[in-house]
Design a protein around this motif. Structure first.
Motif, mmCIF file in Angstrom:
data_model
loop_
_atom_site.group_PDB
_atom_site.id
_atom_site.type_symbol
_atom_site.label_atom_id
_atom_site.label_comp_id
_atom_site.label_asym_id
_atom_site.label_seq_id
_atom_site.Cartn_x
_atom_site.Cartn_y
_atom_site.Cartn_z
ATOM 1 N N SER A 176 -2.674 11.131 7.762
ATOM 2 C CA SER A 176 -2.616 10.796 6.889
ATOM 3 C C SER A 176 -1.998 11.011 5.611
ATOM 4 N N LYS A 177 -1.991 10.943 4.226
ATOM 5 C CA LYS A 177 -1.756 11.578 3.305
ATOM 6 C C LYS A 177 -2.128 12.754 3.143
ATOM 7 N N ASN B 90 2.596 5.733 7.794
ATOM 8 C CA ASN B 90 1.469 6.406 6.542
ATOM 9 C C ASN B 90 0.402 5.776 6.604
ATOM 10 N N LEU C 22 -1.482 1.832 3.797
ATOM 11 C CA LEU C 22 -0.643 1.408 2.665
ATOM 12 C C LEU C 22 -1.205 2.279 1.356
ATOM 13 N N GLU C 23 -1.570 3.671 0.611
ATOM 14 C CA GLU C 23 -1.186 3.881 0.018
ATOM 15 C C GLU C 23 -0.185 4.306 -0.214
ATOM 16 N N PRO C 24 1.097 4.542 -1.401
ATOM 17 C CA PRO C 24 1.332 5.154 -2.242
ATOM 18 C C PRO C 24 2.123 7.045 -1.698
ATOM 19 N N CYS D 291 6.026 3.385 5.666
ATOM 20 C CA CYS D 291 5.458 3.997 4.342
ATOM 21 C C CYS D 291 5.811 3.586 2.863
ATOM 22 N N GLU D 292 4.311 3.434 1.109
ATOM 23 C CA GLU D 292 4.676 3.575 0.643
ATOM 24 C C GLU D 292 5.200 4.481 -0.375
ATOM 25 N N THR E 290 6.282 4.838 -4.969
ATOM 26 C CA THR E 290 7.038 3.855 -6.459
ATOM 27 C C THR E 290 7.859 4.352 -5.983
#
Length: 475
Positions: free
Chosen positions: A367-368, A389, A391-393, A416-417, A419
């Motif tokens: 998790s983040k 991870n 779909l959250e950057p 993972c993602e 930007t």
């Protein structure tokens, strides 16, 4: 005789001579030129040599008569020209550059070479490969050779490993060999399962009995790799009783019959232990403190596997911050490596306080929040690999890791993602210290600042070398 060409034949003195009866195409050994101390125009024959002219001429009768007079002395083979009379140390050095199969072939040339074949120095290191033909395509050590080794070279073996396939029969065969090594002085022992852990299918009593034979007789074991085996506490006590002064490396991940008390006994008695690999359930405050005493040498490598097979059914305890601090004070250069194979809800006990981990590998989604804790509480982190991870950057988490983990030199991101702007900022903060940067192209999300073409040059500029993201194979 068998399909490999191995065979046992009787020598003239009645003893067994290990030979190979045929040579397959394309299996010639390549020797270093410095070892080829015989002339290239000598043709190898048993017991004698002949000189072959590079070109043929037609001498006159007078020249022919002159050559006939000189023939007895000019063609008499000297000792140095006889392949069978090469010095023992020269043949030994040649044999050390050959594979076992090629050595066996060479041993059939003459009795002297066969004697070199059985020189103890050639049998210090051996790997037994045990595979079942019906279930494995891998080669296997021939039974005749195994018996030859047990009969003639058991006392010479020092660096021994067993590589077995997924069949219990192969693991049973390895145990049978171990139980016969009663006159050995083994220094390193490795039990390797190439597929599933087949040693776990062996009777625990049979395995422990065979392993104890080596523990009792060797007296000088320095390295033991027994991952995924049914080793237990009593057998570890036997190991300690006979090898406590020499043991330096112990790898025993996924050994369910060992308790925290069993591994603590090893740490208490083996003060020369420098490398240790185990599962998290064996890790305790007492173990870390035992590894931190003044009489214990500096620990160099500690690997911890954190594995869960049943989600929400496995409880993970917490290690006190003071125990970690004691270990790092005693061994400031220790590498602490943790492999995580957990589900997201099971990460709760980890990294809530400062943890001196240096290498982190996440085999499942993390998790983040967990990555945020790593940035806050893992200042010694050197390498980070995240398999997945969501779909959250991860921009904020990565930037925090770059800011607080000043020793970070390697990172890998899978599913993972991030930007493109966040990734560039992360690389900019780390700079040239990032020696390994493995990012899948699918991880990077183009934004208003950078597109996929621009990010290559921008990241390369901050790294000081050409960089491009990894590509997903299309097959």
């Amino acid at each position: 005789m068998n399909e490999r060409g191995w065979g046992l034949t009787k020598g003239s003195s009645g003893g067994s001579v290990f030979t190979v009866d045929h040579i397959s195409a394309g299996s010639e050994a390549v020797l270093p030129s410095s070892l080829l101390c015989v002339q290239p125009n000598l043709r190898m024959k048993r017991g004698r040599s002949s000189l072959k002219s590079k070109c043929q001429t037609f001498p006159s009768p007078k020249e022919r008569a002159k050559r006939l007079k000189q023939a007895p002395c000019s063609f008499a083979p000297s000792r140095g020209e006889d392949w069978g009379n090469l010095p023992h140390h020269v043949v030994l050095q040649i044999f050390q550059h050959l594979s076992l199969v090629d050595r066996a072939r060479a041993s059939s040339v003459c009795r002297r070479w066969n004697n070199v074949f059985h020189t103890p120095d050639l049998w210090r290191r051996f790997e037994f490969e045990l595979n079942q033909p019906a279930t494995s395509y891998l080669r296997s050590t021939h039974p005749d050779l195994i018996q030859q080794i047990i009969k003639k070279h058991a006392q010479h073996l020092q660096y021994v490993s067993f590589k077995v396939d997924s069949c219990a029969e192969s693991a049973e065969a390895a145990c049978d060999i171990l139980s016969q090594l009663v006159n050995c002085t083994i220094k390193t022992l490795g039990l390797i399962s190439t597929a599933r852990p087949s040693f776990m299918d062996v009777s625990q009593a049979h395995f422990v009995s065979a392993l104890t034979v080596v523990f009792v007789n060797s007296k000088s074991l320095s390295s033991i790799k027994i991952d995924d085996t049914p080793v237990d506490d009593p057998s570890l006590k036997v190991l300690v009783a006979n090898n406590s002064d020499t043991l330096k490396l112990l790898k025993m991940s996924s050994c369910p019959h060992v308790s925290p008390a069993g591994i603590l006994c090893v740490a208490d008695q083996c003060h020369g232990l420098r490398e240790l690999a185990l599962n998290y359930h064996l890790l305790s405050d007492e173990l870390l403190l035992a590894l931190s005493t003044e009489k214990h040498v500096n620990l160099e490598h500690l690997r911890i596997d954190v594995v869960s097979e049943n989600p929400s059914q496995t409880h993970f305890h917490t290690i006190n911050k003071s125990s970690w601090e004691a270990l790092v004070r005693h061994s400031p250069k220790v590498n602490i490596v943790m492999y995580f194979f957990l589900y997201e809800e099971e990460f709760e006990p980890f990294f809530r306080e400062e943890t001196p981990v240096t290498h982190l590998y996440f085999g499942r989604a993390v998790s983040k929040e967990m990555l945020g804790r790593i940035g806050l509480n893992c200042p010694r982190l050197v390498e980070l690999v995240v398999c997945a991870n969501g779909l959250e950057p991860l921009d904020e988490e990565l930037i925090q890791i770059a800011e607080r983990c000043k020793n970070l030199t390697a990172i890998g991101l899978g599913e993972c993602e991030v930007t493109c702007s966040g990734f560039v900022e992360f690389v900019k903060m780390c700079g040239g210290r990032l020696t390994q940067l493995s990012i899948m192209e699918e991880v990077l999300i183009p934004d208003s600042t950078y597109n996929m073409e621009q990010i290559h040059s921008e990241v390369s500029k901050h790294l000081g070398r050409i960089w491009s993201p990894d590509m997903m194979p299309t097959w």
